[in-house]
Design a protein around this motif. Structure first.
Motif, short mmCIF file in Angstrom:
data_model
loop_
_atom_site.label_atom_id
_atom_site.label_comp_id
_atom_site.label_asym_id
_atom_site.label_seq_id
_atom_site.Cartn_x
_atom_site.Cartn_y
_atom_site.Cartn_z
N ALA A 1 -4.79 -6.74 -17.21
CA ALA A 1 -4.29 -6.07 -15.95
C ALA A 1 -2.88 -5.21 -16.20
CB ALA A 1 -4.47 -6.28 -14.87
N SER B 1 -2.16 -1.18 -16.47
CA SER B 1 -1.75 -0.89 -15.27
C SER B 1 -1.16 0.61 -15.51
CB SER B 1 -0.91 -1.44 -15.03
OG SER B 1 0.87 -2.13 -15.22
N SER C 1 1.44 1.36 -13.49
CA SER C 1 2.94 1.54 -13.49
C SER C 1 4.01 2.69 -14.15
CB SER C 1 3.46 0.40 -13.57
OG SER C 1 3.40 -0.63 -14.49
#
Length: 202
Positions: free
Chosen positions: A105, A109, A111
């Motif tokens: 994850a 991600s 981000s």
């Protein structure tokens, strides 16, 4: 001979990787890492500037380990053997995602973590290049663009499968089918992702 400083960084990274997988990236901190390894906070800060720096290193290590799964030596293999190894690599990719859910994850991600980190970018590209090499070996595609597109298609398929299996509701009526997929990954991939009439060794 590996220096003490380098050994410590490897130990810190491996421990951080384990803690991140066990407890999630939110609970990981440089102080927690220092306590787990048994060193001072200062010793950790010598290797990682802050938590984002540490998480970027973990993310990079995740792609390094995933890349080792996708790296296949096709030299001397027959067409059938090469395809079997490629499918096995794809199945191991899915297994990696299922067994390293927190790390996986973090790796994917959305981000900005590690956005401008060269080591992360290089490792991520190397991992994808192993997939492209498998496509070039096993599919009769004329151009680099076709091989790239096919690589994206396979990556999307196995990545999507990991996402579905990781977030599947265990109370769902199709649990038995999900269990079958997990226990028969290579068969499933042959029947779905790799089930096309135009593949064959080049």
């Amino acid at each position: 001979m590996i220096s003490h400083r380098k050994k410590l960084k490897v130990e810190l990274l491996n421990t951080a990787y384990r803690l991140c997988e066990a407890d999630g990236s939110e609970r990981l901190s440089l102080r927690v890492l220092a306590a787990e390894v048994g060193v001072s906070h200062t010793a950790v800060y010598r290797h990682f500037k802050n938590k984002n720096d540490l998480l970027t290193a973990i993310k990079t290590e995740g792609f390094n380990r995933l890349g080792s799964i996708l790296q296949v030596n096709y030299a001397g293999l027959t067409a059938n053997q090469a395809m079997a190894e490629f499918v096995l690599a794809a199945a191991n990719y899915v297994q990696f995602g299922l067994e390293n859910r927190q790390i996986y994850a973090l790796m994917f991600s959305q981000s900005d973590l590690g956005l401008n980190d060269k080591d992360l970018a290089d490792q991520r590209q190397r991992t994808f290049n192993y997939l492209i090499a498998g496509v070039a070996k096993n599919f009769e595609l004329a151009s680099p663009k076709q091989r790239l597109n096919k690589s994206y298609q396979i990556w999307a398929s196995v990545h999507g499968l990991v996402d579905i299996l990781c977030h599947h509701n265990p109370d769902d009526e199709i649990q038995s089918n999900v269990d079958w997929i997990i226990n028969n990954l290579t068969t499933y991939l042959v029947e779905t992702t790799f089930n096309e009439p135009n593949h064959g060794a080049r």
